[in-house]
Design an enzyme around this catalytic site. Sequence first.
Site, mmCIF file in Angstrom:
data_model
loop_
_atom_site.group_PDB
_atom_site.id
_atom_site.type_symbol
_atom_site.label_atom_id
_atom_site.label_comp_id
_atom_site.label_asym_id
_atom_site.label_seq_id
_atom_site.Cartn_x
_atom_site.Cartn_y
_atom_site.Cartn_z
ATOM 1 N N ASP A 118 -3.040 2.182 10.005
ATOM 2 C CA ASP A 118 -4.523 2.066 10.124
ATOM 3 C C ASP A 118 -4.563 2.085 11.935
ATOM 4 O OD1 ASP A 118 -5.187 3.150 7.700
ATOM 5 O OD2 ASP A 118 -4.855 1.228 7.830
ATOM 6 N N CYS A 159 0.817 -1.005 -0.011
ATOM 7 C CA CYS A 159 0.134 0.382 0.063
ATOM 8 C C CYS A 159 0.717 1.282 -0.186
ATOM 9 C CB CYS A 159 -0.549 -0.152 0.614
ATOM 10 S SG CYS A 159 -2.259 1.418 1.119
#
Length: 307
Positions: free
Chosen positions: A200, A131
């Site tokens: 996250d 990512c």
Amino acid sequence: MKQFDIIERTASKIKELKIQGAENIAKSALQRIQEFSEKLEVNDKYEFINKIEEAKKILAESRPTEPLMLNSLNFIITMLEKNPVNEIKELKHLVSLYSNEFLHNLESAKNKIAEVGSTLIKDEEIVFTHCHSSTVMGILKKAKENGKRFSVICTETRPLFQGRKTAKELSALGIPTTMIVDAASSYMIEKANIVIVGADAITPKGIINKVGTSLIALAAKKAWVPFYVACELYKFDPRSLDETYIIEERDRNEIWKTKRKMIEIRNPAFDLTENEYITGIISEEGIQHPQVLIHIIQSKYPWLFRR
Ligand code: RUB
């Protein structure tokens, strides 16, 4: 409602990934809250805080798996509640003050992570990432600045291809980069010396990051490649204390626009990588195993545990 327009516009940009990555999302949410509170016309402190709470809910709903954004906004609300000031002009000033304090802490945590994380990268090594994480980019940039010669394998990151952003930034830094499809991770990880991904959320069970991270961790364990996570402790998700954590499900159209009978499309954006797969978490407190980290977070940021 017109008053919330500025908040709703930012929430849409976050939802559409025009603003992407936990840290960028939190930063833009804080900036918008400052502008929003500056324009607020209210009668008393109670109403002032309530409006900020409402704005927080709109922002938080745009990406439900983003505790950093939620924690940053909760920090401001907690500090406002604690402060005896009642005057609206003063309260507006305090919102800026507390936002800047949070942003400053975030920035220094990130610098520390870059410093510590870059020591893990050795000459001629291959780093594997997934990512796009601004925190991981900080580490790689620092390692390059420190004269390390290394290369990176990054996944393209389906379905929204955040890996292309990573690859572009790395090549601009002069770091040799190989991009692969996510499904090639298990094969390509054997060529890597170290995995570094962002996060996250930190939970007691493990970390939450872009979907596919847990499969990469599994492949890394099988190939004996150390698996590190780079993230600030502010990413601790207090909701996970009662065993719940939220995985955002995104629009099916990101995967396949055509609708077919009997085919359901699921599009989870994140997954949980359990602690047993994590070699260490690189945070502003150094490098620790995640189980130790929860205690550090508890003593450093007790307000995060407020229910
Ligand atoms: C981004 C992603 C990143 C983390 C950490 O997902 O999973 O690894 O957010 O980013 P998305 P950072 O593209 O769906 O936002 O280190 O910049 O906080």
